[in-house]
Design a protein around this motif. Structure first.
Motif, PDB file in Angstrom:
ATOM      1  N   ASP A 176       6.215   6.512 -16.063  1.00 21.16           N
ATOM      2  CA  ASP A 176       4.972   6.225 -14.947  1.00 21.16           C
ATOM      3  C   ASP A 176       5.717   4.178 -14.880  1.00 21.16           C
ATOM      4  OD1 ASP A 176       3.040   6.339 -12.629  1.00 21.16           O
ATOM      5  OD2 ASP A 176       1.416   5.869 -14.121  1.00 21.16           O
ATOM      6  N   VAL A 177       6.407   4.325 -14.612  1.00 21.12           N
ATOM      7  CA  VAL A 177       7.010   2.334 -13.874  1.00 21.12           C
ATOM      8  C   VAL A 177       6.712   2.394 -12.887  1.00 21.12           C
ATOM      9  CG1 VAL A 177       8.346   0.253 -14.696  1.00 21.12           C
ATOM     10  CG2 VAL A 177       7.465   2.389 -16.167  1.00 21.12           C
ATOM     11  N   PRO A 178       7.215   1.832 -11.676  1.00 21.49           N
ATOM     12  CA  PRO A 178       6.822   2.391 -11.192  1.00 21.49           C
ATOM     13  C   PRO A 178       7.858   0.578 -10.354  1.00 21.49           C
ATOM     14  CG  PRO A 178       5.107   0.265 -11.119  1.00 21.49           C
ATOM     15  CD  PRO A 178       5.222   1.012 -12.554  1.00 21.49           C
ATOM     16  N   ILE A 179       9.331   0.644 -10.705  1.00 22.52           N
ATOM     17  CA  ILE A 179      10.760   0.740 -10.191  1.00 22.52           C
ATOM     18  C   ILE A 179      11.275   1.677  -9.739  1.00 22.52           C
ATOM     19  CG2 ILE A 179      12.878   0.386 -11.053  1.00 22.52           C
ATOM     20  CD1 ILE A 179      10.843  -1.220 -13.147  1.00 22.52           C
ATOM     21  N   VAL A 180      12.178   0.850  -8.369  1.00 22.41           N
ATOM     22  CA  VAL A 180      12.973   2.225  -7.437  1.00 22.41           C
ATOM     23  C   VAL A 180      13.998   1.999  -7.368  1.00 22.41           C
ATOM     24  CG1 VAL A 180      12.166   3.807  -5.434  1.00 22.41           C
ATOM     25  CG2 VAL A 180      10.393   2.795  -6.224  1.00 22.41           C
ATOM     26  N   ALA A 181      15.326   2.808  -7.187  1.00 23.04           N
ATOM     27  CA  ALA A 181      16.402   2.476  -6.620  1.00 23.04           C
ATOM     28  C   ALA A 181      16.699   2.455  -5.578  1.00 23.04           C
ATOM     29  CB  ALA A 181      17.726   3.285  -7.968  1.00 23.04           C
ATOM     30  N   VAL A 182      16.964   1.171  -4.726  1.00 27.38           N
ATOM     31  CA  VAL A 182      17.136   0.887  -3.323  1.00 27.38           C
ATOM     32  C   VAL A 182      19.170   1.123  -3.266  1.00 27.38           C
ATOM     33  CG1 VAL A 182      15.596   0.351  -3.020  1.00 27.38           C
ATOM     34  CG2 VAL A 182      17.326  -1.829  -3.232  1.00 27.38           C
ATOM     35  N   LEU A 187       9.690  17.160 -13.471  1.00 29.92           N
ATOM     36  CA  LEU A 187      10.309  15.816 -13.467  1.00 29.92           C
ATOM     37  C   LEU A 187      10.034  15.209 -11.658  1.00 29.92           C
ATOM     38  CD1 LEU A 187      10.163  12.709 -14.279  1.00 29.92           C
ATOM     39  CD2 LEU A 187      11.892  12.658 -14.522  1.00 29.92           C
ATOM     40  N   ASP A 188       9.222  14.381 -10.843  1.00 29.71           N
ATOM     41  CA  ASP A 188       9.494  14.097 -10.421  1.00 29.71           C
ATOM     42  C   ASP A 188      10.541  13.467  -9.734  1.00 29.71           C
ATOM     43  OD1 ASP A 188       8.897  13.716  -6.953  1.00 29.71           O
ATOM     44  OD2 ASP A 188       7.419  13.541  -7.166  1.00 29.71           O
ATOM     45  N   TYR A 189      12.046  13.739  -9.745  1.00 26.32           N
ATOM     46  CA  TYR A 189      12.891  12.497  -9.841  1.00 26.32           C
ATOM     47  C   TYR A 189      12.691  11.678  -8.502  1.00 26.32           C
ATOM     48  CZ  TYR A 189      15.819  15.803  -7.477  1.00 26.32           C
ATOM     49  OH  TYR A 189      16.538  16.664  -6.515  1.00 26.32           O
ATOM     50  N   LYS A 190      12.931  12.398  -7.208  1.00 22.12           N
ATOM     51  CA  LYS A 190      12.928  11.938  -5.665  1.00 22.12           C
ATOM     52  C   LYS A 190      12.173  10.480  -5.937  1.00 22.12           C
ATOM     53  CE  LYS A 190      13.811  15.766  -3.173  1.00 22.12           C
ATOM     54  NZ  LYS A 190      14.765  16.501  -2.380  1.00 22.12           N
ATOM     55  N   LYS A 191      11.166  10.597  -6.879  1.00 24.45           N
ATOM     56  CA  LYS A 191      10.723   9.217  -7.484  1.00 24.45           C
ATOM     57  C   LYS A 191      11.009   7.800  -7.819  1.00 24.45           C
ATOM     58  CE  LYS A 191       5.929  10.559  -7.221  1.00 24.45           C
ATOM     59  NZ  LYS A 191       4.231  10.599  -8.651  1.00 24.45           N
ATOM     60  N   ALA A 192      12.139   8.143  -8.114  1.00 22.43           N
ATOM     61  CA  ALA A 192      13.415   6.955  -8.503  1.00 22.43           C
ATOM     62  C   ALA A 192      14.217   6.312  -8.004  1.00 22.43           C
ATOM     63  CB  ALA A 192      14.007   7.782  -9.807  1.00 22.43           C
ATOM     64  N   TYR A 193      14.344   6.649  -6.538  1.00 20.92           N
ATOM     65  CA  TYR A 193      15.060   6.291  -5.822  1.00 20.92           C
ATOM     66  C   TYR A 193      14.476   6.080  -4.568  1.00 20.92           C
ATOM     67  CZ  TYR A 193      16.579  10.322  -3.757  1.00 20.92           C
ATOM     68  OH  TYR A 193      17.176  12.123  -3.761  1.00 20.92           O
ATOM     69  N   THR A 194      14.761   5.144  -3.144  1.00 24.83           N
ATOM     70  CA  THR A 194      14.927   5.697  -1.892  1.00 24.83           C
ATOM     71  C   THR A 194      16.602   5.476  -0.564  1.00 24.83           C
ATOM     72  OG1 THR A 194      13.608   5.097   0.237  1.00 24.83           O
ATOM     73  CG2 THR A 194      13.462   3.827  -1.808  1.00 24.83           C
ATOM     74  N   LEU A 195      16.109   6.485   0.238  1.00 26.66           N
ATOM     75  CA  LEU A 195      17.307   6.412   0.800  1.00 26.66           C
ATOM     76  C   LEU A 195      16.719   5.208   1.799  1.00 26.66           C
ATOM     77  CD1 LEU A 195      18.755   9.908   1.572  1.00 26.66           C
ATOM     78  CD2 LEU A 195      18.830   8.488  -0.287  1.00 26.66           C
ATOM     79  N   SER A 196      15.950   4.186   1.808  1.00 34.82           N
ATOM     80  CA  SER A 196      15.146   3.754   3.305  1.00 34.82           C
ATOM     81  C   SER A 196      16.000   2.472   3.478  1.00 34.82           C
ATOM     82  CB  SER A 196      14.012   2.848   3.361  1.00 34.82           C
ATOM     83  OG  SER A 196      13.177   4.254   2.728  1.00 34.82           O
TER      84      SER A 196
END
Length: 331
Positions: free
Chosen positions: A93-99, A308-317
């Motif tokens: 639950d660490v709010p870090i995202v791969a962009v 695990l909701d793995y899609k929270k780990a990254y974004t395609l934006s």
């Protein structure tokens, strides 16, 4: 808005004032090296400034953890080693995202002695494996599941290659951009190199990561940093990278010109940065299909639970827009 203000000033006959640059700090995961070259290139050749950014590169090292500084809000972006870290952030639950994923292939390798019975990947499970703690609980678990490697044959890698050099019946972990060069220098032989990515290991590497709140509050800043970094990588791989290498040597005086040249050649030879989806979508590419496949690998290796909701780990934006494709040399 910047362009509008500049145009308005020109029409009114005023000299356009210099617009303030957005200050950004980017933390790497190790001391400066060619594996960070695209970021140093964007700093050295003014690409970040063209994108309205005043970037400070904060190099990592054995006594620092820039990822923690990112989570604490002390820096704006960091370099993630791989997607296992990103998935683990979701689990914790660490709010870090791969962009962005600057490396399409994880540079993790196994090396063996030539002509010692370990010249093929299928030979490696029978060798003594010299592997570090981090690799043992991550990529080595995939190797166990997929290729029959055993922890019974593991010896701890302490970042000293002398045991591997001395034992022809051993294999050793490393990065394709560094350890083979070190072995050639220290051991006097060229090892066999087996890049895990070429045998099915699907993790991205050298991620650009940021906090979820920065994405939400200032997506334009994130976009500009990602796109400028992408252009930096094209210029570093295919253009004049001398100024970037000078900055790397300034931050890390221990690195040599020969090591830099070897690493850059390996990045190109093995398609670490510019291969796969990046060939059509641009450097930094991420796809849902690749993420799904890698997460399945890690679930099978029992690193993560399947829910695990793995899609929270990254974004395609901020990727997959073909940024910089025109900078790649024509075949």
């Amino acid at each position: 808005m910047r362009r509008f203000l500049a145009a308005l000033c020109a029409l009114l006959g005023f000299a356009a004032p210099a617009l303030a640059l957005d200050k950004v700090t980017f933390g790497t995961n190790w001391r400066a090296e060619a594996e960070h070259g695209g970021f140093y290139q964007a700093l050295a050749d003014g690409t970040y400034r063209k994108y309205g950014l005043d970037v400070t590169i904060l190099q990592g090292g054995p006594q620092s953890n820039n990822r923690l500084l990112l989570a604490a809000g002390r820096i704006d972006f960091d370099m993630g080693a791989n997607m296992i870290q990103a998935f683990d952030s979701v689990a914790q639950d660490v709010p870090i995202v791969a962009v962005a994923a600057m490396f399409q292939k994880d540079p993790f390798i196994l090396m063996s002695h030539p002509n010692a019975g370990y010249d093929h990947f299928s030979d490696l499970p029978k060798a003594t494996a010299i592997v570090g703690n981090d690799a043992l609980v991550t990529v080595y678990q995939w190797l166990k599941l997929t290729y029959g490697f055993s922890e019974d044959r593991v010896k701890l890698y302490t970042f000293n290659s002398a045991p591997f050099i001395a034992d022809k019946a051993s294999i050793q972990q490393g990065y394709v951009t560094s350890e083979p060069y070190a072995i050639a220098q220290q051991g006097g032989f060229t090892p066999n190199v087996f890049l895990a990515a070429d045998f099915g290991y699907q993790s991205y590497s050298t991620m650009i990561e940021t906090r979820r709140d920065l994405i939400e509050k200032n997506p334009d800043l994130v976009r500009r940093f990602v796109e400028a970094s992408i252009i930096g990588w094209y210029h570093y791989l295919y253009g004049d990278n001398s100024k970037a290498n000078a900055l790397i040597r300034q931050d890390n005086p221990d690195i040599t010109d020969a090591q830099l040249a070897y690493s850059i050649a390996a990045l190109r030879k093995y398609g670490i940065v510019d291969s796969g989806d990046a060939l059509k979508l641009g450097i930094g590419a991420i796809t849902d299909a690749r993420m799904k496949a890698f997460f399945a690998q890690m679930v099978a290796a029992k690193l993560f639970k399947p829910d695990l909701d793995y899609k929270k780990a990254y974004t395609l934006s901020f990727v997959d827009q073909g940024v910089g494709l025109d900078l790649r040399p024509k075949p």
